[in-house]
Design a protein around this motif. Structure first.
Motif, PDB file in Angstrom:
ATOM      1  N   THR A  23       0.841  -1.196   0.000  1.00  0.00           N
ATOM      2  CA  THR A  23       0.000   0.000   0.000  1.00  0.00           C
ATOM      3  C   THR A  23       0.875   1.244   0.000  1.00  0.00           C
ATOM      4  O   THR A  23       0.501   2.272  -0.529  1.00  0.00           O
ATOM      5  CB  THR A  23      -0.938   0.028   1.219  1.00  0.00           C
ATOM      6  N   THR A  24       2.048   1.148   0.601  1.00  0.00           N
ATOM      7  CA  THR A  24       2.970   2.283   0.625  1.00  0.00           C
ATOM      8  C   THR A  24       4.380   1.781   0.323  1.00  0.00           C
ATOM      9  O   THR A  24       4.890   0.916   1.020  1.00  0.00           O
ATOM     10  CB  THR A  24       2.963   2.948   2.014  1.00  0.00           C
ATOM     11  N   SER A  25       4.993   2.347  -0.714  1.00  0.00           N
ATOM     12  CA  SER A  25       6.375   1.966  -1.021  1.00  0.00           C
ATOM     13  C   SER A  25       7.361   2.952  -0.395  1.00  0.00           C
ATOM     14  O   SER A  25       8.458   2.586  -0.018  1.00  0.00           O
ATOM     15  CB  SER A  25       6.597   1.936  -2.537  1.00  0.00           C
TER      16      SER A  25
ATOM     17  N   ARG B 218       3.654   9.947  -6.405  1.00  0.00           N
ATOM     18  CA  ARG B 218       2.337   9.371  -6.724  1.00  0.00           C
ATOM     19  C   ARG B 218       2.029   9.543  -8.202  1.00  0.00           C
ATOM     20  O   ARG B 218       1.435   8.665  -8.819  1.00  0.00           O
ATOM     21  CB  ARG B 218       1.257  10.042  -5.877  1.00  0.00           C
TER      22      ARG B 218
ATOM     23  N   GLY C  54       3.427   6.983 -10.259  1.00  0.00           N
ATOM     24  CA  GLY C  54       2.894   5.646  -9.991  1.00  0.00           C
ATOM     25  C   GLY C  54       3.545   4.922  -8.818  1.00  0.00           C
ATOM     26  O   GLY C  54       3.392   3.719  -8.671  1.00  0.00           O
TER      27      GLY C  54
ATOM     28  N   ALA D   1       3.589   4.239  -4.872  1.00  0.00           N
ATOM     29  CA  ALA D   1       2.704   4.413  -3.718  1.00  0.00           C
ATOM     30  C   ALA D   1       3.474   5.103  -2.596  1.00  0.00           C
ATOM     31  O   ALA D   1       4.462   4.571  -2.086  1.00  0.00           O
ATOM     32  CB  ALA D   1       2.192   3.059  -3.247  1.00  0.00           C
TER      33      ALA D   1
ATOM     34  N   ASP E  57       3.396   7.805   0.995  1.00  0.00           N
ATOM     35  CA  ASP E  57       2.605   8.426   2.063  1.00  0.00           C
ATOM     36  C   ASP E  57       3.503   9.392   2.838  1.00  0.00           C
ATOM     37  O   ASP E  57       4.731   9.370   2.709  1.00  0.00           O
ATOM     38  CB  ASP E  57       2.004   7.352   2.972  1.00  0.00           C
TER      39      ASP E  57
ATOM     40  N   SER F 220       3.742   1.728   8.285  1.00  0.00           N
ATOM     41  CA  SER F 220       3.174   1.883   6.937  1.00  0.00           C
ATOM     42  C   SER F 220       3.581   0.724   6.024  1.00  0.00           C
ATOM     43  O   SER F 220       2.975   0.513   4.986  1.00  0.00           O
ATOM     44  CB  SER F 220       3.653   3.196   6.314  1.00  0.00           C
TER      45      SER F 220
ATOM     46  N   ALA G 273       6.305   0.653   4.397  1.00  0.00           N
ATOM     47  CA  ALA G 273       7.050   1.201   3.253  1.00  0.00           C
ATOM     48  C   ALA G 273       8.417   0.531   3.111  1.00  0.00           C
ATOM     49  O   ALA G 273       9.048   0.165   4.097  1.00  0.00           O
ATOM     50  CB  ALA G 273       7.230   2.706   3.421  1.00  0.00           C
TER      51      ALA G 273
END
Ligand code: AMP
Length: 420
Positions: free
Chosen positions: A326-328, A350, A353, A355, A357, A375, A377
């Motif tokens: 969900t978060t890289s 973002r 492309g 992800a 946060d 997260s 990440a």
């Protein structure tokens, strides 16, 4: 906690589990999207009459399980308990069957409502992905749908499911069978409601789950012995086609399913790890439904797979889905200048492309790094006043713990390269 709770028989889908739910929904619809099925969405409620006529006046769904309401304008509506009647209604209303390209192949996904006694795997609000192929009588179409459902479950990693297959005959052969079954049922020791059901829809008695009823049904006449030649040939062709596709199934001469509209091919997918609510999906041919709801003769076939129960089946088999991150990248700014810079960088990431946060709420470094870990990440970008004075940000690899200074102008390209 608020003073309110989710209504009885319902549950909320919340992260992180909701991600699995979405993945299941996507996986079930993927083979359909790849096989000429177009997406259709219909209202969550319809006229009560549509379901009464379409699903059947003698079914539990219509007699006991529908959420019905009368609008201020006096219309009698029901929250949809299933998808087929609505999809066929919509296709007929839009004259899709007249566009000269039969079968009309449609898929859908959404919420359904049944006032059932809640238990594990049985909810009052549940989710299905469904497919309908309208306007063609062709065993290859029945086979296609069974193969696609099998493919959907397998793509998720499910293995311990079984496909039960039966033919319910058609208007040629079913009446004689129905009469024979009725004769048999009248001779049994059944309660009043079941006897009444035997008069209205005797086939549904075969579906009775109670052990004492099942015991009495051992010698019941079976439809397979009463099928007309056309139904027999049709069914044999379906069996051959799915066998040739490598799909393993079991013949189940007592499979009838709880809806009245089925004819010929009927099938159910069951998972043995689910206890009593073992059906993960099911469907079949419904050649008479269009006429039952006022349309022309349109032989059709379809299925609906339950998303909630498929998720439970994955749990029962211990299958872990390979979910996308969900978060890289997680950005942690220290100070106002860094906040503006990293917020812009997150927006840029973002856009390309990735992800990403951001650490909101002006947290201190320790608590911000905790958020970064939570997260999930792969990388964290940290920047403070001193970094910015040097024109860099700190890029931390969350797996190795290694940290490197990267030029402010290079950070996006660097992350793109590292994330492949
Ligand atoms: P049906 O329309 O009854 O054939 O249902 C098709 C599929 O939807 C079933 O195989 C289940 O996976 C799912 N389903 C039906 N009713 C419920 C329910 N009350 N709760 C959860 N899933 C359900």
């Amino acid at each position: 906690m608020s003073t309110f709770k989710a209504p009885k028989g319902t549950y909320d889908l919340i992260p992180p589990n909701s991600a699995r739910f979405l993945a299941v929904r996507d996986a079930i619809s993927a083979p359909l999207r790849n096989s000429g099925y177009g997406y259709i969405e219909t209202p969550g409620f319809e006229s009560v009459e549509l379901f009464a006529r379409g699903v059947g006046e003698s079914t539990d769904i219509v007699t006991k399980e529908m959420y019905t309401l009368t609008t201020k304008g006096g219309s009698e509506l029901a929250l949809r308990p299933e998808g087929t009647a609505s999809v066929l209604r919509a296709a007929l209303e839009a004259n899709l069957h007249k566009a000269g390209n039969l079968p009309v192949k449609l898929w859908y996904s959404g919420s359904y409502y049944r006032y059932e006694r809640p238990q594990k795997g049985r909810y009052r609000h549940f989710s299905q992905v469904g497919a309908e192929a309208i306007g063609a009588e062709d065993p290859a179409l029945d086979a296609e749908l069974i193969i696609l459902a099998d493919q959907a479950y397998r793509s998720l990693g499910l293995r311990n499911f079984r496909i039960l297959l039966n033919s319910l005959g058609d208007k040629e052969c079913r009446p004689a069978y129905r009469a024979a079954l009725q004769d048999f049922l009248r001779g049994l020791d059944l309660d009043e409601e079941t006897l009444r059901r035997a008069e209205i829809n005797p086939l549904r008695v075969l579906d009775d789950k109670r052990a004492d009823v099942q015991k009495q049904l051992v010698g019941a006449p079976l439809l397979e012995d009463h099928l007309c030649e056309a139904c027999k040939a049709y069914h044999e062709e379906v069996r051959e086609l799915i066998t040739a596709a490598g799909v393993v199934f079991e013949d189940d001469p007592k499979l009838v399913r709880g809806l009245d509209y089925y004819t010929r091919t009927t099938f159910e997918f069951v998972h043995d790890g689910l206890g009593s609510q073992s059906a993960v999906g099911g469907g079949g041919r419904y050649d008479g439904l269009s006429e039952m709801i006022g349309g022309p003769a349109l032989p059709s076939v379809g299925w609906a797979l339950g998303v909630d129960r498929t998720v439970l089946a994955l749990e029962a088999e211990g299958v872990e889905l390979d979910l996308p991150a969900t978060t890289s990248v997680f950005a942690v700014p220290m100070g106002e200048e860094a906040r503006r810079l990293l917020f812009a960088k997150v927006t840029e990431l973002r856009k390309v492309g990735i992800a990403a946060d951001f650490c909101y709420g002006g947290k201190g470094l320790k608590s911000a790094m905790k958020s970064a870990h939570r997260s999930g990440a792969r990388f964290t970008v940290v920047a403070g006043e001193r970094d910015l004075a040097e024109g860099v940000v700190q890029l931390k690899d969350m797996e190795s713990g290694e940290q490197t200074a990267v030029g402010v102008g290079e950070i996006i390209a660097e992350l793109e390269a590292r994330l492949g």
